[in-house]
Design an enzyme around this catalytic site. Sequence first.
Site, PDB file in Angstrom:
ATOM      1  N   LYS A  21      -3.062  -5.048   9.070  1.00 41.42           N
ATOM      2  CA  LYS A  21      -1.655  -4.639   8.890  1.00 41.42           C
ATOM      3  C   LYS A  21      -1.123  -4.001  10.165  1.00 41.42           C
ATOM      4  O   LYS A  21      -1.682  -3.026  10.661  1.00 41.42           O
ATOM      5  CB  LYS A  21      -1.557  -3.658   7.723  1.00 41.42           C
ATOM      6  N   ASN A  51       8.860   8.894   5.076  1.00 43.50           N
ATOM      7  CA  ASN A  51       7.712   9.571   4.471  1.00 43.50           C
ATOM      8  C   ASN A  51       6.693   9.953   5.524  1.00 43.50           C
ATOM      9  O   ASN A  51       6.515   9.262   6.528  1.00 43.50           O
ATOM     10  CB  ASN A  51       7.091   8.690   3.371  1.00 43.50           C
ATOM     11  N   SER A  73       0.820  -1.213   0.000  1.00 40.60           N
ATOM     12  CA  SER A  73       0.000   0.000   0.000  1.00 40.60           C
ATOM     13  C   SER A  73       0.854   1.264   0.000  1.00 40.60           C
ATOM     14  O   SER A  73       1.850   1.360   0.716  1.00 40.60           O
ATOM     15  CB  SER A  73      -0.885  -0.024   1.249  1.00 40.60           C
ATOM     16  N   CYS A  90      -0.870   3.304  10.483  1.00 44.72           N
ATOM     17  CA  CYS A  90      -0.284   4.472   9.824  1.00 44.72           C
ATOM     18  C   CYS A  90       0.149   5.473  10.885  1.00 44.72           C
ATOM     19  O   CYS A  90      -0.666   5.966  11.653  1.00 44.72           O
ATOM     20  CB  CYS A  90      -1.244   5.136   8.861  1.00 44.72           C
ATOM     21  N   THR A 115       8.927   0.293  -1.016  1.00 41.66           N
ATOM     22  CA  THR A 115       9.834   1.357  -1.455  1.00 41.66           C
ATOM     23  C   THR A 115      10.556   1.044  -2.773  1.00 41.66           C
ATOM     24  O   THR A 115      10.766   1.927  -3.597  1.00 41.66           O
ATOM     25  CB  THR A 115      10.847   1.653  -0.316  1.00 41.66           C
TER      26      THR A 115
END
Length: 312
Positions: free
Chosen positions: A170, A74, A26, A135, A276
Amino acid sequence: MMNLQTQLAPCHKRGLLLQNPVVVASGTFGYGMDDSKITEVHNLGAITCKGTTLYPRIGNEQPRIMETASGMLNAIGLQNPGIHTVIEEYAPIWATWQTPVIVNIAGETLEEFVELASLLEGVDGVAAIEVNVSCPNVLAGGAAFGADAEKVAEVTSVVRRATTLPLIVKLSPNSGDVRPTALAAASSGADAVSLINTITGIGIDISKRRPTLANVTGGLSGPAIKPIALRMVYDVARELRLTYPRVPVIGIGGISNAIDALEFLMAGASAIQIGTVNFTNPRAGIEIVEGIEKFMQQERVESITELVGMAL
Ligand SMILES: Cc1cc2nc3c(=O)[nH]c(=O)nc-3n(C[C@H](O)[C@H](O)[C@H](O)COP(=O)(O)O)c2cc1C
């Protein structure tokens, strides 16, 4: 004939059978629209789309990415067009593909996770849901859900009740030990767990005397995190093998080539996701499938399942 097929939802009535174990992660392949022009998506095991929220998000302020030694940081902040666009514009295209698409969802509250899962119910072109409890860039939810086993159990059970799709949870590496949250997800109805998401880090811009990223912290990914990810996959696979042997592990973190992928499979992953590396080589997934096939041929391995967990 070699068999690269892997089943990621053995307890689910329809299952989630992939033609091979190589999945794109993702946030590193968008919604597959641009990448499908340069890479043979039909040769991948599956595609995971960008983390999708209930409403469109423009994400964090710039700068929101920086290069690091063997990786990147990021803090995109979940820029995405929102679930309605995904359902109306992208899912009809996915429905024409052979390769299953896993929709990664990110809610800021339990209710949002439920609504996201409910909206995806019965949508053609959506093969499974991956719940992003990890996240690290959304202050309102991600980090809080991801580090706490009770919260992971809670979010997993509410999404489980809201969907009949195969459900992948996840997991975040940021608590240091992923086993408690993996067990929480497995005991609350997850068909599979995927790990790891990025590891929180920062960079400092010495000329500005300020953190480099506008968000201050970001998520570290790429080859720099591979040994940590591999240790976490190994630990979780050993734990689940004893307690929930029918909940597969999907390994993620710094995988750049077939050797890396094989390491994760041997550490107990039934499939792997690549992130990545897609930015520098959008064909990495295809090359990894070819490399795994070559290894199996050389080593006379008939089925990929023989390799899974060999090093445990
Ligand atoms: C730019 C970028 C955006 C990402 N966006 C998401 C996301 O929206 N949802 C998610 O679950 N993971 C996201 N991730 C995490 C990746 O899916 C993956 O878990 C992580 O990068 C580790 O794998 P890698 O080292 O192969 O990149 C993102 C990673 C990167 C680098």
